[in-house]
Design an enzyme around this catalytic site. Structure first.
Site, PDB file in Angstrom:
ATOM      1  N   TYR A 192       0.811  -1.211   0.000  1.00 43.97           N
ATOM      2  CA  TYR A 192       0.000   0.000   0.000  1.00 43.97           C
ATOM      3  C   TYR A 192       0.847   1.265   0.000  1.00 43.97           C
ATOM      4  O   TYR A 192       0.421   2.293  -0.492  1.00 43.97           O
ATOM      5  CB  TYR A 192      -0.908   0.029   1.242  1.00 43.97           C
ATOM      6  CG  TYR A 192      -2.203  -0.726   1.088  1.00 43.97           C
ATOM      7  CD1 TYR A 192      -2.209  -2.077   0.771  1.00 43.97           C
ATOM      8  CD2 TYR A 192      -3.420  -0.087   1.283  1.00 43.97           C
ATOM      9  CE1 TYR A 192      -3.392  -2.769   0.648  1.00 43.97           C
ATOM     10  CE2 TYR A 192      -4.614  -0.774   1.164  1.00 43.97           C
ATOM     11  CZ  TYR A 192      -4.595  -2.115   0.847  1.00 43.97           C
ATOM     12  OH  TYR A 192      -5.771  -2.790   0.726  1.00 43.97           O
ATOM     13  N   LYS A 215       4.036 -15.202   2.802  1.00 38.70           N
ATOM     14  CA  LYS A 215       4.262 -15.942   1.550  1.00 38.70           C
ATOM     15  C   LYS A 215       5.765 -16.141   1.427  1.00 38.70           C
ATOM     16  O   LYS A 215       6.424 -15.678   0.492  1.00 38.70           O
ATOM     17  CB  LYS A 215       3.656 -15.144   0.373  1.00 38.70           C
ATOM     18  CG  LYS A 215       3.647 -15.878  -0.954  1.00 38.70           C
ATOM     19  CD  LYS A 215       2.648 -17.025  -1.045  1.00 38.70           C
ATOM     20  CE  LYS A 215       2.826 -17.769  -2.354  1.00 38.70           C
ATOM     21  NZ  LYS A 215       1.992 -18.984  -2.445  1.00 38.70           N
ATOM     22  N   ASP A 240      -1.953 -18.303   0.842  1.00 34.63           N
ATOM     23  CA  ASP A 240      -2.901 -19.047  -0.004  1.00 34.63           C
ATOM     24  C   ASP A 240      -3.535 -20.196   0.777  1.00 34.63           C
ATOM     25  O   ASP A 240      -4.752 -20.405   0.745  1.00 34.63           O
ATOM     26  CB  ASP A 240      -2.228 -19.541  -1.303  1.00 34.63           C
ATOM     27  CG  ASP A 240      -0.887 -20.226  -1.086  1.00 34.63           C
ATOM     28  OD1 ASP A 240      -0.335 -20.149   0.030  1.00 34.63           O
ATOM     29  OD2 ASP A 240      -0.372 -20.846  -2.042  1.00 34.63           O
ATOM     30  N   ASP A 268      -5.996  -7.189   4.060  1.00 35.70           N
ATOM     31  CA  ASP A 268      -7.151  -6.596   3.379  1.00 35.70           C
ATOM     32  C   ASP A 268      -8.006  -7.702   2.762  1.00 35.70           C
ATOM     33  O   ASP A 268      -9.228  -7.736   2.928  1.00 35.70           O
ATOM     34  CB  ASP A 268      -6.662  -5.627   2.295  1.00 35.70           C
ATOM     35  CG  ASP A 268      -7.818  -4.972   1.547  1.00 35.70           C
ATOM     36  OD1 ASP A 268      -8.765  -4.522   2.224  1.00 35.70           O
ATOM     37  OD2 ASP A 268      -7.781  -4.930   0.304  1.00 35.70           O
ATOM     38  N   ASP A 281     -11.862  -9.521   4.326  1.00 32.10           N
ATOM     39  CA  ASP A 281     -13.126  -9.570   3.578  1.00 32.10           C
ATOM     40  C   ASP A 281     -13.609 -11.019   3.477  1.00 32.10           C
ATOM     41  O   ASP A 281     -14.790 -11.307   3.640  1.00 32.10           O
ATOM     42  CB  ASP A 281     -12.960  -9.007   2.152  1.00 32.10           C
ATOM     43  CG  ASP A 281     -13.340  -7.526   2.057  1.00 32.10           C
ATOM     44  OD1 ASP A 281     -13.118  -6.791   3.046  1.00 32.10           O
ATOM     45  OD2 ASP A 281     -13.867  -7.114   0.999  1.00 32.10           O
TER      46      ASP A 281
HETATM   47  C1  IPM Z   1     -10.329  -1.584   3.992  1.00 31.32           C
HETATM   48  C2  IPM Z   1     -10.579  -0.956   2.654  1.00 31.32           C
HETATM   49  C3  IPM Z   1      -9.449   0.010   2.349  1.00 31.32           C
HETATM   50  C4  IPM Z   1      -8.163  -0.770   2.343  1.00 31.32           C
HETATM   51  C5  IPM Z   1      -9.637   0.796   1.018  1.00 31.32           C
HETATM   52  C6  IPM Z   1     -10.924   1.588   1.031  1.00 31.32           C
HETATM   53  C7  IPM Z   1      -8.467   1.670   0.729  1.00 31.32           C
HETATM   54  O1  IPM Z   1     -10.716  -1.937   1.679  1.00 31.32           O
HETATM   55  O2  IPM Z   1     -10.301  -0.840   4.992  1.00 31.32           O
HETATM   56  O3  IPM Z   1     -10.155  -2.794   4.042  1.00 31.32           O
HETATM   57  O4  IPM Z   1      -7.825  -1.396   1.327  1.00 31.32           O
HETATM   58  O5  IPM Z   1      -7.479  -0.762   3.369  1.00 31.32           O
HETATM   59 MG    MG Z   2     -10.659  -3.918   2.415  1.00 35.26          MG
END
Ligand code: IPM
Ligand code: MG
Length: 355
Positions: A141, A191, A223, A247, A251
């Protein structure tokens, strides 16, 4: 009286923030504290109003506050802007960096009433409670980026950089959290077989493990981790990983709880911590009172816990959420047969009144 900055941002961020504020005020009333909330502009909203996604004024507000509540930033309207103006990079990521919030704790907790809301089988997810600690101010990032023309097109470069000290501080925080956890187990995700940064990550984590002999630390590949999270998530309790892996894995892990609308987070490490749900601005449902405010409300509970040391008040919010779900109230993301549909505001009201 606690001073908290409130940054709604864009999309559903604007709708979920007032619900968290409402619940915090209810908790304050019950436990004898109050808040001075000051609103600040961030993200696309700030860009439209001031020309920049993170105005100096907002940064100053954050620095002068004791904690920050952030909704979400970004949206299709700003997606084609150059990177220095895009809300995600130029406000959220910059805030994390400027405030030194290097640890993003994401709380993957399945509430019993939601066991059938997860796409996974109930025996796989029952009782899930995982904390994923995502490094949030380094890695891909924040490494150098480049885009240049070549003879036959373009070349794009992102750089994945980690220094020993960056891994060590997040690693230490992870070991300390594992120490407070009954499992005494820590999973470090990397990784190592491919990336040099992961080889340094594993060396540092293995070194730290010697200082915490009673913690069982396991290193796994990212992975494999993605697969194990679906196959047998109960093997995990505390996990730590670099920014990008975190990240993606968070999710994925959110679906163990039934909805990404349940995934609360706390960004800590600097002097002022920031509390933000892990989901985005959900432009498809924005402005329709369809958003699930629970991730935001649960993030606010963590604010009471980590920034203000009100464990009792934090637990009362978490209990209230649990009771409202037990009674069958659901926002559209979690709606199923036999349940009672609640909109964003109704959900906030229900939780606040339980508190
Ligand atoms: C999160 C989001 C952010 C990230 C984006 C909006 C930049 O996806 O907080 O997970 O990637 O960190
Ligand atoms: Mg995110």
């Amino acid at each position: 009286m606690y001073k908290a900055a409130v940054l709604p941002g864009d999309g559903i961020g604007i709708e979920i923030i007032p619900e968290a504020v409402k619940v915090l005020e209810a908790a304050g009333k019950k436990y004898g504290f109050s808040f001075e909330f000051t609103e600040g502009l961030v993200g696309g909203a700030a860009l439209d109003a001031t020309g920049v996604p993170l105005p100096d004024e907002t940064l100053e507000l954050c620095n002068n506050s004791e904690a920050i509540l952030l909704g979400a930033v970004g949206g299709p309207k700003w997606d084609t802007l150059p990177v220095h103006l895009r809300p995600e990079a130029a406000s959220l990521l910059r805030l994390r960096k400027e405030l030194d919030l290097y640890a993003n704790l994401r709380f993957v907790k399945l509430y019993p009433a939601l066991i059938d809301s997860s796409p996974l089988k109930r025996e796989v997810v029952e009782g899930i409670e995982i904390v994923i600690i995502r490094e949030a101010t380094g890695g891909l990032y924040f490494g150098e980026k480049k885009r240049e023309k070549t003879e036959d097109g373009e070349r794009a470069v992102d750089t994945l950089v980690y220094n020993t000290w960056e891994i060590e501080r997040i690693g230490r925080l992870a070991f300390e959290m594992a120490e407070k956890h009954p499992s005494k187990h820590l999973t470090s995700v990397d990784k190592h077989n491919v990336l040099e940064s992961s080889r340094l990550w594993r060396d540092v984590m293995t070194g730290l493990a010697k200082e915490y002999p009673h913690i069982e630390m396991e290193s796994i590949y990212v992975d494999n981790c993605a697969m194990q999270l679906i196959r047998d998530p109960k093997q995990f309790s505390i996990m730590v990983t670099e920014n990008m892996f975190g990240d993606i894995l968070t999710d994925e892990a959110s679906m163990l709880t039934g909805s990404i609308g349940m995934l609360a987070s706390a960004s800590i490490g600097g002097r002022v911590a920031m509390y933000e749900p892990a989901h985005g601005t959900a432009p498809d449902i924005a402005g329709q009172k369809k958003a699930n405010p629970l991730a935001m409300i649960l993030s606010a509970a963590h604010m009471l816990r980590y920034s203000f040391d009100h464990e009792d008040a934090a637990v009362s919010i978490e209990k209230a959420v649990e009771e409202v779900l037990d009674e069958g109230y659901r926002t559209p993301d979690l709606m199923s047969e036999g349940m009672t549909l609640a909109n964003t505001v109704e959900m906030g009201d229900l939780v606040a009144s339980k508190v």
